[in-house]
Design a protein around this motif. Structure first.
Motif, short mmCIF file in Angstrom:
data_model
loop_
_atom_site.label_atom_id
_atom_site.label_comp_id
_atom_site.label_asym_id
_atom_site.label_seq_id
_atom_site.Cartn_x
_atom_site.Cartn_y
_atom_site.Cartn_z
N ARG A 161 -1.05 -7.95 8.17
CA ARG A 161 -1.94 -7.34 9.17
C ARG A 161 -3.29 -8.05 9.27
NH1 ARG A 161 0.77 -3.24 6.60
NH2 ARG A 161 -0.86 -2.83 5.06
N GLU A 195 -10.29 -2.06 2.32
CA GLU A 195 -9.88 -1.13 3.37
C GLU A 195 -8.38 -0.87 3.35
OE1 GLU A 195 -10.01 -0.68 8.25
OE2 GLU A 195 -11.13 -2.28 7.25
N GLU A 196 -7.59 -1.92 3.09
CA GLU A 196 -6.14 -1.77 3.04
C GLU A 196 -5.69 -1.03 1.79
OE1 GLU A 196 -3.63 -2.53 5.14
OE2 GLU A 196 -5.08 -3.09 6.69
N SER A 252 2.14 -0.54 -1.12
CA SER A 252 1.60 -1.73 -0.48
C SER A 252 1.22 -2.76 -1.54
CB SER A 252 0.39 -1.39 0.38
OG SER A 252 -0.62 -0.75 -0.39
N ILE A 280 0.04 -6.30 2.79
CA ILE A 280 -1.17 -6.12 3.60
C ILE A 280 -1.57 -7.39 4.34
CG2 ILE A 280 -2.00 -4.35 1.99
CD1 ILE A 280 -4.19 -6.37 1.13
N TYR A 318 -0.83 -6.65 -2.42
CA TYR A 318 -1.73 -7.76 -2.10
C TYR A 318 -1.42 -8.88 -3.06
CZ TYR A 318 -6.04 -10.56 -2.31
OH TYR A 318 -6.94 -11.59 -2.34
#
Length: 314
Positions: free
Chosen positions: A226, A246-247, A193, A223, A195
């Motif tokens: 979402r 959190e992600e 993932s 991320i 960011y």
């Protein structure tokens, strides 16, 4: 802790200027009904519709850093007599104090251009320039690789360098596709993932943006897709620290300058629990390369690829 810093050389004039890259997919701007062999008159399609140029331009003013890079890449550099204040690449670009955001029509006309290239944000100046007999091309901000290829071809056609424009588009596309293929072969379906941070106010970029497509093509899970309100933010939502923690992204890319940018991110509350921070997979991109969609996008894709492979090895 390892902090990765890939300098792919290409700039975001300002954090909010990058937001202009959001929006719908390509509007199809590109060569249209062009005469073969660089003959004129030639008709191309810019962001506003068809534009017919009666003769090969001899004096071009570029008020877009991306357009400046493209013009030089397709062989029209010698025709560029002036470029805006942010057109700092290539080195021989004739940078001036002309503004590409709020063009001064009088100052532009003093350069005696027969063609002016504008970004979509400065479209209001086009009518004024055309009223005094200057041809104008307005280029939309890219939202995908195809926009890069189309605009290289468009500028090649419009400047009498159709073959060079086509060749450059094919080169860029081929190199990007090669990097993507090599990356996927090296790491497979990573599931990593990502960011992307546009600025230290934590604006990010979704997969609907140009930079977002780079991450998607390399198999990364963004991320920002979402985040609450992502669709309404035009592809550039502002995320909260709690959401990012959190992600728990595996990779973080910073698209703004600052020697302490990575360290400042690490020092945010609870960010020491984020996988990318713990593993040192924080990548500070050159702000130009991460915001322009010209030929140096190859460097951007390579930088992201290098980071993906490194992160997969952690």
């Amino acid at each position: 802790m390892r902090i990765a810093r890939f300098t792919a050389a290409a700039v975001l004039p300002a954090a909010l200027a990058l937001a202009a890259c959001g929006g719908p997919e390509s509007d199809g701007s590109g060569p249209s009904d062009a005469s073969p062999g660089g003959a004129f008159p030639v008709t191309v399609a810019d962001a506003r519709g068809d534009v017919t140029l009666d003769a090969e331009p001899e004096r071009i003013v570029s008020l877009s850093p991306t357009a400046t890079e493209m013009l030089f890449a397709v062989g029209a550099g010698d025709q560029v007599v002036a470029a805006d204040e942010y057109s700092d690449f290539p080195e021989e670009a004739p940078t001036t104090d002309l503004s590409g955001f709020t063009p001064n029509v009088e100052a532009v006309t003093e350069e005696d251009p027969d063609l002016v290239v504008l970004a979509r944000d400065a479209e209001d100046s086009a009518d004024q320039l055309e009223k005094v007999g200057i041809d104008v091309l307005v280029l939309e901000a890219a939202t995908g690789f195809q926009d890069t290829y189309d605009q290289l071809r468009l500028l090649g056609e419009a400047t009498g360098h159709a073959e060079e424009g086509d060749a450059e588009a094919e080169r860029v596309q081929g190199e990007i596709e090669g990097i993507v293929a090599d990356t996927r072969e090296a790491v497979g379906d990573t599931g990593l993932s990502v960011y992307h941070e546009v600025d230290d106010a934590m604006y990010s970029a979704t997969s609907d943006t140009f930079i977002g497509q780079v991450y998607s093509e390399l198999g990364l899970d963004n991320i920002a897709d979402r985040a609450d309100g992502a669709a309404e933010a035009g592809g550039y939502p502002q995320l909260s620290p709690e959401f990012v923690v959190e992600e728990n992204p595996d990779l973080v890319f910073l698209a703004y300058p600052g020697e302490d940018a990575a360290a400042d991110l690490e020092d945010r509350p609870a960010f020491d629990t984020v996988t990318a921070v713990d593993n040192g997979d924080i990548v500070q991109l050159d702000e130009d390369v991460s915001s322009r969609w010209g030929p140096r996008v190859v460097d951007l894709v390579q930088s992201v690829s290098d980071a993906v492979i490194t992160a997969q090895e952690d």
